[in-house]
Motif scaffolding. Structure first.
Motif, PDB file in Angstrom:
ATOM      1  N   GLU A  59       0.810  -1.215   0.000  1.00  0.00           N
ATOM      2  CA  GLU A  59       0.000   0.000   0.000  1.00  0.00           C
ATOM      3  C   GLU A  59       0.851   1.276   0.000  1.00  0.00           C
ATOM      4  O   GLU A  59       0.350   2.351  -0.304  1.00  0.00           O
ATOM      5  CB  GLU A  59      -0.941  -0.002   1.201  1.00  0.00           C
ATOM      6  N   ARG A  60       2.125   1.156   0.319  1.00  0.00           N
ATOM      7  CA  ARG A  60       3.021   2.319   0.280  1.00  0.00           C
ATOM      8  C   ARG A  60       3.641   2.537  -1.099  1.00  0.00           C
ATOM      9  O   ARG A  60       4.232   3.589  -1.361  1.00  0.00           O
ATOM     10  CB  ARG A  60       4.148   2.160   1.310  1.00  0.00           C
ATOM     11  N   PHE A  61       3.540   1.542  -1.991  1.00  0.00           N
ATOM     12  CA  PHE A  61       4.201   1.639  -3.298  1.00  0.00           C
ATOM     13  C   PHE A  61       3.769   2.878  -4.092  1.00  0.00           C
ATOM     14  O   PHE A  61       4.617   3.578  -4.657  1.00  0.00           O
ATOM     15  CB  PHE A  61       3.953   0.384  -4.127  1.00  0.00           C
ATOM     16  N   PRO A  62       2.457   3.164  -4.179  1.00  0.00           N
ATOM     17  CA  PRO A  62       2.066   4.344  -4.960  1.00  0.00           C
ATOM     18  C   PRO A  62       2.671   5.642  -4.433  1.00  0.00           C
ATOM     19  O   PRO A  62       3.077   6.512  -5.214  1.00  0.00           O
ATOM     20  CB  PRO A  62       0.534   4.341  -4.851  1.00  0.00           C
ATOM     21  N   GLU A  63       2.739   5.767  -3.097  1.00  0.00           N
ATOM     22  CA  GLU A  63       3.357   6.948  -2.501  1.00  0.00           C
ATOM     23  C   GLU A  63       4.833   7.053  -2.901  1.00  0.00           C
ATOM     24  O   GLU A  63       5.334   8.141  -3.235  1.00  0.00           O
ATOM     25  CB  GLU A  63       3.229   6.862  -0.985  1.00  0.00           C
ATOM     26  N   LEU A  64       5.543   5.916  -2.893  1.00  0.00           N
ATOM     27  CA  LEU A  64       6.962   5.928  -3.246  1.00  0.00           C
ATOM     28  C   LEU A  64       7.163   6.259  -4.720  1.00  0.00           C
ATOM     29  O   LEU A  64       8.091   6.992  -5.088  1.00  0.00           O
ATOM     30  CB  LEU A  64       7.588   4.574  -2.907  1.00  0.00           C
ATOM     31  N   ALA A  65       6.289   5.715  -5.575  1.00  0.00           N
ATOM     32  CA  ALA A  65       6.384   6.042  -6.998  1.00  0.00           C
ATOM     33  C   ALA A  65       6.168   7.529  -7.223  1.00  0.00           C
ATOM     34  O   ALA A  65       6.899   8.185  -7.992  1.00  0.00           O
ATOM     35  CB  ALA A  65       5.369   5.222  -7.794  1.00  0.00           C
ATOM     36  N   ALA A  66       5.170   8.100  -6.546  1.00  0.00           N
ATOM     37  CA  ALA A  66       4.891   9.533  -6.689  1.00  0.00           C
ATOM     38  C   ALA A  66       6.063  10.364  -6.193  1.00  0.00           C
ATOM     39  O   ALA A  66       6.407  11.398  -6.779  1.00  0.00           O
ATOM     40  CB  ALA A  66       3.616   9.892  -5.940  1.00  0.00           C
ATOM     41  N   ARG A  67       6.689   9.916  -5.109  1.00  0.00           N
ATOM     42  CA  ARG A  67       7.840  10.637  -4.564  1.00  0.00           C
ATOM     43  C   ARG A  67       8.969  10.707  -5.587  1.00  0.00           C
ATOM     44  O   ARG A  67       9.741  11.673  -5.606  1.00  0.00           O
ATOM     45  CB  ARG A  67       8.313   9.943  -3.284  1.00  0.00           C
ATOM     46  N   HIS A  68       9.056   9.691  -6.433  1.00  0.00           N
ATOM     47  CA  HIS A  68      10.093   9.658  -7.468  1.00  0.00           C
ATOM     48  C   HIS A  68       9.574  10.146  -8.823  1.00  0.00           C
ATOM     49  O   HIS A  68      10.215   9.938  -9.850  1.00  0.00           O
ATOM     50  CB  HIS A  68      10.661   8.245  -7.586  1.00  0.00           C
ATOM     51  N   HIS A  69       8.404  10.793  -8.792  1.00  0.00           N
ATOM     52  CA  HIS A  69       7.835  11.417  -9.991  1.00  0.00           C
ATOM     53  C   HIS A  69       7.613  10.404 -11.122  1.00  0.00           C
ATOM     54  O   HIS A  69       7.857  10.682 -12.287  1.00  0.00           O
ATOM     55  CB  HIS A  69       8.728  12.564 -10.476  1.00  0.00           C
ATOM     56  N   LEU A  70       7.132   9.229 -10.741  1.00  0.00           N
ATOM     57  CA  LEU A  70       6.822   8.182 -11.706  1.00  0.00           C
ATOM     58  C   LEU A  70       5.324   7.880 -11.673  1.00  0.00           C
ATOM     59  O   LEU A  70       4.756   7.643 -10.604  1.00  0.00           O
ATOM     60  CB  LEU A  70       7.589   6.895 -11.375  1.00  0.00           C
ATOM     61  N   GLY A  71       4.693   7.906 -12.839  1.00  0.00           N
ATOM     62  CA  GLY A  71       3.337   7.404 -12.922  1.00  0.00           C
ATOM     63  C   GLY A  71       3.340   5.890 -12.792  1.00  0.00           C
ATOM     64  O   GLY A  71       4.382   5.241 -12.881  1.00  0.00           O
ATOM     65  N   ILE A  72       2.172   5.304 -12.579  1.00  0.00           N
ATOM     66  CA  ILE A  72       2.061   3.839 -12.448  1.00  0.00           C
ATOM     67  C   ILE A  72       1.291   3.307 -13.649  1.00  0.00           C
ATOM     68  O   ILE A  72       0.132   3.649 -13.858  1.00  0.00           O
ATOM     69  CB  ILE A  72       1.365   3.453 -11.132  1.00  0.00           C
ATOM     70  N   THR A  73       1.948   2.474 -14.424  1.00  0.00           N
ATOM     71  CA  THR A  73       1.330   1.893 -15.617  1.00  0.00           C
ATOM     72  C   THR A  73       0.299   0.841 -15.240  1.00  0.00           C
ATOM     73  O   THR A  73      -0.812   0.817 -15.771  1.00  0.00           O
ATOM     74  CB  THR A  73       2.402   1.254 -16.513  1.00  0.00           C
ATOM     75  N   ASN A  74       0.686  -0.060 -14.337  1.00  0.00           N
ATOM     76  CA  ASN A  74      -0.228  -1.092 -13.858  1.00  0.00           C
ATOM     77  C   ASN A  74       0.361  -1.755 -12.626  1.00  0.00           C
ATOM     78  O   ASN A  74       1.542  -1.600 -12.308  1.00  0.00           O
ATOM     79  CB  ASN A  74      -0.542  -2.140 -14.940  1.00  0.00           C
ATOM     80  N   PHE A  75      -0.505  -2.489 -11.926  1.00  0.00           N
ATOM     81  CA  PHE A  75      -0.070  -3.423 -10.891  1.00  0.00           C
ATOM     82  C   PHE A  75      -0.026  -4.815 -11.513  1.00  0.00           C
ATOM     83  O   PHE A  75      -0.801  -5.125 -12.426  1.00  0.00           O
ATOM     84  CB  PHE A  75      -1.055  -3.460  -9.720  1.00  0.00           C
ATOM     85  N   HIS A  76       0.874  -5.648 -11.004  1.00  0.00           N
ATOM     86  CA  HIS A  76       0.916  -7.051 -11.415  1.00  0.00           C
ATOM     87  C   HIS A  76       0.553  -7.894 -10.213  1.00  0.00           C
ATOM     88  O   HIS A  76       1.210  -7.816  -9.168  1.00  0.00           O
ATOM     89  CB  HIS A  76       2.310  -7.417 -11.930  1.00  0.00           C
ATOM     90  N   ALA A  77      -0.507  -8.692 -10.329  1.00  0.00           N
ATOM     91  CA  ALA A  77      -0.902  -9.588  -9.243  1.00  0.00           C
ATOM     92  C   ALA A  77       0.184 -10.634  -9.012  1.00  0.00           C
ATOM     93  O   ALA A  77       0.996 -10.907  -9.908  1.00  0.00           O
ATOM     94  CB  ALA A  77      -2.229 -10.261  -9.593  1.00  0.00           C
ATOM     95  N   PRO A  78       0.245 -11.250  -7.820  1.00  0.00           N
ATOM     96  CA  PRO A  78       1.238 -12.306  -7.563  1.00  0.00           C
ATOM     97  C   PRO A  78       1.215 -13.371  -8.650  1.00  0.00           C
ATOM     98  O   PRO A  78       0.170 -13.687  -9.226  1.00  0.00           O
ATOM     99  CB  PRO A  78       0.785 -12.864  -6.201  1.00  0.00           C
ATOM    100  N   TYR A  79       2.388 -13.944  -8.900  1.00  0.00           N
ATOM    101  CA  TYR A  79       2.605 -14.740 -10.106  1.00  0.00           C
ATOM    102  C   TYR A  79       2.046 -16.156 -10.046  1.00  0.00           C
ATOM    103  O   TYR A  79       1.780 -16.757 -11.079  1.00  0.00           O
ATOM    104  CB  TYR A  79       4.110 -14.823 -10.408  1.00  0.00           C
TER     105      TYR A  79
END
Length: 288
Positions: A59-79
């Motif tokens: 749940e922290r991943f989106p915040e970290l991506a935003a902090r690095h000025h990266l949009g999120i293309t998609n999430f990948h569910a567990p493999y």
């Protein structure tokens, strides 16, 4: 020795993205920084908690991506865990389906447009197609409810994916096209993208030697990537999202240099395509 790489000017009509795991064992924030510093626009994220070397809840991943000025293309569910979808009747898959539906809701919560899932694991026991169709039909309903694309990746047994795409006609249900997976299969090599390109919802772009799932930097292998780009362009897809694993000769080099090499090579492909799209299409037509 640090590799110096001259950046190729980006082609503005395409978006570049890279998967957050690319073969170096290092904290997520350092990987995100390397992707950002290389010049990528977006990142793809595995939607499960990071456990090592630093524990980070997903749940922290989106915040970290935003902090690095990266949009999120998609999430990948567990493999793993997908073969049960086909092997067991729907009632026995309820908990697993609810978990995936929860991931779809997470996409909506964090304004992520798509979730990537697999059809099946490496091994598959006795199965019934109706089991899989029922499971993915309900998952597709969740995609419609939340306005999130369900992108089903072409892994092994592409006939199952084709069957699902034929059976489930929903706006937010479609294909995650993995170039490396497709060109390992004699039955693949661009056919599924040709037949279902209008259903494209996600892309895993990489290169290989035509034999194993290498996920090399585009240009390190032998795949006809300009032809793939022509197919993508033909269906209006202009997001080159790279899912890569650093080859052994990269492992003792700086991960930022790896990401920079990926970004430079992707931009070269984009620039070459924009300069010569008609040449690439003529070559494709000559093969027919």
């Amino acid at each position: 020795m640090k590799v110096k790489s001259k950046k190729t000017e980006p082609a503005q009509d395409w978006t570049t993205s890279m998967f957050a795991w690319f073969g170096y064992f290092m904290p997520l924030e350092e990987r995100l920084a390397a992707i950002r510093d290389a010049g990528f626009d977006e990142v793809m994220l595995s939607w499960e908690d990071e456990t090592a070397p630093v524990r980070i809840p997903k749940e922290r991943f989106p915040e970290l991506a935003a902090r690095h000025h990266l949009g999120i293309t998609n999430f990948h569910a567990p493999y793993m865990g997908y073969s049960r979808i086909w092997e067991n009747p729907p009632a026995e898959n309820r908990a697993y389906l609810d978990r995936l539906i929860g991931y779809v809701a997470d996409c909506a919560r964090f304004a992520v447009p798509a979730i990537v899932v697999h059809t099946v694991d490496f091994e598959l026991g006795p199965y019934a197609f109706d089991n899989g169709r029922a499971f993915f039909s309900e998952l597709a309903d969740a995609g419609e409810k939340y306005g999130v694309d369900i992108a089903v990746e072409n892994v092994t047994r592409q006939f199952l994916l084709k069957g699902l795409l034929d059976a489930i006609d929903a706006e937010h249900f479609g294909l995650c096209y993995d170039v490396s997976h497709d060109y390992m299969l004699p039955c693949g090599r661009g056919r599924i993208l040709k037949d279902y390109g209008s259903r494209l919802k996600a892309l895993h772009f990489s290169d290989n030697d035509g034999h194993l799932d290498r996920h090399w930097i585009p240009g390190e292998g032998f795949l006809p990537l300009p032809d793939v780009m022509a197919q993508l362009d033909a269906v209006g897809w202009h997001v080159l999202s790279c899912e890569l694993i650093a080859a052994h000769f990269w492992q003792d080099r700086n991960p930022r240099d790896f990401c920079l090499a990926v970004h430079d090579q992707v931009n070269r492909l984009i620039a070459d395509f924009k300069q010569n799209p008609s040449r690439i299409r003529r070559r494709k037509n000559a093969k027919k």
